[in-house]
Design a protein around this motif. Structure first.
Motif, mmCIF file in Angstrom:
data_model
loop_
_atom_site.group_PDB
_atom_site.id
_atom_site.type_symbol
_atom_site.label_atom_id
_atom_site.label_comp_id
_atom_site.label_asym_id
_atom_site.label_seq_id
_atom_site.Cartn_x
_atom_site.Cartn_y
_atom_site.Cartn_z
ATOM 1 N N ALA A 147 1.184 -1.573 0.219
ATOM 2 C CA ALA A 147 -0.258 -0.137 0.194
ATOM 3 C C ALA A 147 0.182 1.237 0.018
ATOM 4 N N THR A 148 0.644 2.002 -0.101
ATOM 5 C CA THR A 148 1.123 3.646 -0.637
ATOM 6 C C THR A 148 -0.167 4.204 -0.091
ATOM 7 N N LEU A 149 0.583 5.584 0.581
ATOM 8 C CA LEU A 149 0.012 6.394 0.837
ATOM 9 C C LEU A 149 -1.362 6.881 0.647
ATOM 10 N N ILE A 194 -12.792 -5.550 11.134
ATOM 11 C CA ILE A 194 -11.450 -6.119 11.638
ATOM 12 C C ILE A 194 -10.831 -5.248 10.680
ATOM 13 N N PHE A 195 -9.764 -4.916 11.261
ATOM 14 C CA PHE A 195 -8.592 -3.970 10.104
ATOM 15 C C PHE A 195 -7.332 -4.730 10.751
ATOM 16 N N TYR A 196 -6.776 -5.311 9.646
ATOM 17 C CA TYR A 196 -5.002 -5.741 9.559
ATOM 18 C C TYR A 196 -4.268 -4.867 9.226
ATOM 19 N N TYR A 197 -2.682 -4.991 9.867
ATOM 20 C CA TYR A 197 -1.516 -4.393 8.815
ATOM 21 C C TYR A 197 -0.394 -4.853 9.104
ATOM 22 N N ALA A 198 -0.182 -5.546 8.475
ATOM 23 C CA ALA A 198 1.441 -6.488 8.266
ATOM 24 C C ALA A 198 2.019 -5.243 7.399
ATOM 25 N N GLY A 199 3.534 -5.165 8.501
ATOM 26 C CA GLY A 199 4.136 -3.708 7.366
ATOM 27 C C GLY A 199 5.272 -3.053 8.300
ATOM 28 N N HIS A 200 5.370 -1.954 7.945
ATOM 29 C CA HIS A 200 6.860 -1.456 8.778
ATOM 30 C C HIS A 200 5.530 -0.476 9.599
ATOM 31 N N GLY A 201 5.834 -0.344 11.126
ATOM 32 C CA GLY A 201 6.239 1.271 11.795
ATOM 33 C C GLY A 201 6.439 1.915 12.226
ATOM 34 N N ILE A 202 7.147 3.177 11.875
ATOM 35 C CA ILE A 202 7.782 4.101 12.519
ATOM 36 C C ILE A 202 7.477 4.923 13.820
ATOM 37 N N PRO A 203 8.496 5.648 14.195
ATOM 38 C CA PRO A 203 8.511 6.718 14.952
ATOM 39 C C PRO A 203 8.535 8.214 14.721
ATOM 40 N N ASN A 204 8.021 9.447 15.067
ATOM 41 C CA ASN A 204 8.588 10.525 14.694
ATOM 42 C C ASN A 204 9.913 10.869 15.899
ATOM 43 N N GLU A 205 11.266 11.137 15.802
ATOM 44 C CA GLU A 205 11.528 11.049 16.394
ATOM 45 C C GLU A 205 11.526 12.576 17.293
ATOM 46 N N TYR A 246 1.550 7.360 7.301
ATOM 47 C CA TYR A 246 -0.109 7.412 7.629
ATOM 48 C C TYR A 246 -0.293 7.660 9.747
ATOM 49 N N SER A 247 -0.164 8.269 9.986
ATOM 50 C CA SER A 247 -0.998 8.136 11.344
ATOM 51 C C SER A 247 -1.177 7.496 12.212
ATOM 52 N N LEU A 294 2.294 4.651 10.631
ATOM 53 C CA LEU A 294 2.532 2.969 9.319
ATOM 54 C C LEU A 294 2.874 3.602 8.333
ATOM 55 N N MET A 295 3.984 3.163 7.672
ATOM 56 C CA MET A 295 4.868 3.450 6.927
ATOM 57 C C MET A 295 4.529 2.260 5.203
#
Length: 204
Positions: free
Chosen positions: A7-9, A33-44, A65-66, A51-52
């Motif tokens: 998925a793109t943004l 049901i919402f399922y997401y598999a992938g990368h997550g990142i934090p804002n430093e 995506y916040s 979500l990435m």
């Protein structure tokens, strides 16, 4: 069921808009049901989690995506139940042979917690600054493998409280054996359903 791969943004934004249309069409009777598999990142700077998407940049969370926005959007939908399953971690740490960090230097960050709202249950693959590890032998994330295993064994007729405990227990054990590191799935719920969510069935 709507499946979106890589998925793109814009794909993410469109998918949430689609869920809104579906929820409104079912006039408050839907259970999603919402399922997401992938990368997550934090804002430093803010420690907020994101979500990435495939077209996002780890160095710029504005392209991601916040998680706060996701919970807000899903939480305001007129549904009976909203179950969110996230096979991702948000510390910017290494996952398996992949490296993805908020500043591309492998720094692990304790992300700020996002709070579920509405009729929402959220199960995530790891806690705090932990990594959500893959289960290489099974070609899945550890979280997803035990999620699917329990759903297969029960044919989906499992209560969410039992499902959450099963995933947490088995992932924690297997991660230590496979990775020699801790991975502790977590489950958080909105205040409005804290007395009833454990009895919800995944499917009838």
């Amino acid at each position: 069921v709507r499946l979106i791969k890589d998925a793109t943004l814009n794909d993410m934004i469109d998918a949430i808009d689609w869920l809104t249309l579906v929820a409104n069409a079912y006039d408050g009777t839907a259970r999603m049901i919402f399922y997401y598999a992938g990368h997550g990142i934090p804002n430093e700077a803010t420690k907020s989690a994101f979500l990435m998407p495939t077209d996002g940049f780890a160095t710029n969370t504005g392209t991601c995506y916040s998680l706060d926005k996701l919970y807000e959007k899903l939480g305001e939908l007129p549904v009976e139940q909203m179950t969110v399953l996230l096979d991702a971690c948000f510390s910017g740490s290494q996952r398996g042979n992949e490296t993805l960090s908020a500043n591309a230097r492998g720094v692990e960050i304790e992300p700020k917690s996002s709070e579920p709202v509405g009729n929402m249950v959220v199960m995530t693959a790891a806690s705090g600054s932990e990594t959500a590890y893959p289960y290489e032998e099974q070609k899945h994330g550890l979280f997803t493998y035990y999620l699917l295993r329990k759903l297969k064994e029960s044919k989906g007729k499992v209560r969410l409280g039992e499902l959450a405990e099963y995933i947490k227990t088995n992932v924690a054990k297997k991660s230590v054996i496979e990775n020699k590191k801790s991975q502790t799935p977590s489950c958080t719920v909105s205040n409005t359903i804290e007395l009833e969510w454990e009895k919800w069935k995944f499917v009838d």
